[in-house]
Design a protein around this motif. Structure first.
Motif, PDB file in Angstrom:
ATOM      1  N   VAL A   2       0.927  -1.350   0.016  1.00  0.00           N
ATOM      2  CA  VAL A   2       0.109  -0.066  -0.171  1.00  0.00           C
ATOM      3  C   VAL A   2       0.789   1.100  -0.116  1.00  0.00           C
ATOM      4  CG1 VAL A   2      -1.879   1.327   1.121  1.00  0.00           C
ATOM      5  CG2 VAL A   2      -1.983  -1.084   1.344  1.00  0.00           C
ATOM      6  N   LEU A   4       0.527   5.607  -0.294  1.00  0.00           N
ATOM      7  CA  LEU A   4      -0.222   6.963  -0.396  1.00  0.00           C
ATOM      8  C   LEU A   4       0.784   7.840  -0.584  1.00  0.00           C
ATOM      9  CD1 LEU A   4      -1.773   6.561   3.173  1.00  0.00           C
ATOM     10  CD2 LEU A   4      -2.724   5.529   1.261  1.00  0.00           C
ATOM     11  N   CYS A  22      -5.158  12.489  -2.013  1.00  0.00           N
ATOM     12  CA  CYS A  22      -4.251  11.434  -1.513  1.00  0.00           C
ATOM     13  C   CYS A  22      -4.595  10.385  -2.552  1.00  0.00           C
ATOM     14  CB  CYS A  22      -4.736  11.084  -0.175  1.00  0.00           C
ATOM     15  SG  CYS A  22      -3.579   9.697   0.163  1.00  0.00           S
ATOM     16  N   VAL A  24      -4.285   6.198  -3.553  1.00  0.00           N
ATOM     17  CA  VAL A  24      -4.039   5.053  -2.949  1.00  0.00           C
ATOM     18  C   VAL A  24      -3.565   3.981  -3.892  1.00  0.00           C
ATOM     19  CG1 VAL A  24      -4.802   3.432  -1.285  1.00  0.00           C
ATOM     20  CG2 VAL A  24      -5.632   5.786  -1.070  1.00  0.00           C
ATOM     21  N   VAL A  29      -9.557   2.178  -1.929  1.00  0.00           N
ATOM     22  CA  VAL A  29      -9.652   3.055  -1.123  1.00  0.00           C
ATOM     23  C   VAL A  29     -10.881   2.754  -0.211  1.00  0.00           C
ATOM     24  CG1 VAL A  29     -11.284   4.548  -2.112  1.00  0.00           C
ATOM     25  CG2 VAL A  29      -9.831   5.643  -0.416  1.00  0.00           C
ATOM     26  N   MET A  34      -9.901   6.731   6.068  1.00  0.00           N
ATOM     27  CA  MET A  34      -8.550   7.627   5.772  1.00  0.00           C
ATOM     28  C   MET A  34      -8.903   8.986   6.272  1.00  0.00           C
ATOM     29  SD  MET A  34      -7.881   6.126   1.738  1.00  0.00           S
ATOM     30  CE  MET A  34      -6.366   7.324   2.027  1.00  0.00           C
ATOM     31  N   ASN A  77      -9.640   6.097  -6.572  1.00  0.00           N
ATOM     32  CA  ASN A  77      -9.041   5.529  -5.565  1.00  0.00           C
ATOM     33  C   ASN A  77      -8.220   6.712  -4.838  1.00  0.00           C
ATOM     34  OD1 ASN A  77      -8.899   2.956  -4.553  1.00  0.00           O
ATOM     35  ND2 ASN A  77      -6.995   2.469  -4.884  1.00  0.00           N
ATOM     36  N   THR A  78      -9.037   7.934  -4.623  1.00  0.00           N
ATOM     37  CA  THR A  78      -8.266   8.906  -4.058  1.00  0.00           C
ATOM     38  C   THR A  78      -9.249   9.266  -3.032  1.00  0.00           C
ATOM     39  OG1 THR A  78      -9.471  10.637  -5.651  1.00  0.00           O
ATOM     40  CG2 THR A  78      -7.197   9.747  -6.099  1.00  0.00           C
ATOM     41  N   ALA A  98      -3.961   5.982   6.324  1.00  0.00           N
ATOM     42  CA  ALA A  98      -5.181   5.193   6.116  1.00  0.00           C
ATOM     43  C   ALA A  98      -4.992   4.123   7.125  1.00  0.00           C
ATOM     44  CB  ALA A  98      -4.946   4.315   4.600  1.00  0.00           C
ATOM     45  N   TYR A 112      -0.905   3.363   7.634  1.00  0.00           N
ATOM     46  CA  TYR A 112      -0.108   3.722   6.300  1.00  0.00           C
ATOM     47  C   TYR A 112      -0.145   5.121   6.478  1.00  0.00           C
ATOM     48  CZ  TYR A 112      -1.219  -1.172   5.161  1.00  0.00           C
ATOM     49  OH  TYR A 112      -1.208  -2.481   4.992  1.00  0.00           O
TER      50      TYR A 112
END
Length: 123
Positions: A2, A4, A22, A24, A29, A34, A77-78, A98, A112
């Motif tokens: 993972v 970020l 951000c 991922v 996500v 997060m 995925n943000t 995360a 993370y």
């Protein structure tokens, strides 16, 4: 693995807006709750905002409530942090984080973390 990666930091005048993103990688996500932390020079890292893995629940620090909005954008995925009415005291390095735990528990050392992005607000 993972990862970020934050983006969107920069210099802005007091009262202005700025948006952080951000990205991922490694997992979707929706696997995580997060959020964002920040650290100003000479100060400890502090919580800013978090969002649950479903995107249905959010939590904010009192200092940013009503000015900042955290949201997740599953298609890319943000996770986003929209910051409005920025003040010089918002100047800090902003970190994306995360966790697989509840969004209210975000910030543990086993979570993370991204590398951070600088936000500077001039008066």
């Amino acid at each position: 693995q993972v990862q970020l990666v934050e983006s969107g930091g920069g210099l802005v005048q007091a009262g202005g807006p700025l948006s952080l993103s951000c990205a991922v990688s490694g997992r979707t996500v929706r696997s995580f709750a997060m959020g964002w932390f920040r650290q100003a020079p000479g100060k400890e890292r502090e919580f800013v905002a978090s969002i649950s893995s479903s995107g249905s629940n959010t939590h904010y620090a009192d200092s940013v409530k009503g000015r900042f909005t955290v949201s997740s954008y599953n298609a890319k995925n943000t996770v986003l942090l929209q910051m409005n009415s920025l003040q010089p005291e918002d100047t800090a390095v902003y970190y994306c984080a995360a966790t697989v735990r509840d969004y209210r528990l975000l910030g543990g050392r086993n979570d993370y973390w991204g590398q951070g992005t600088q936000v500077t607000v001039s008066s």
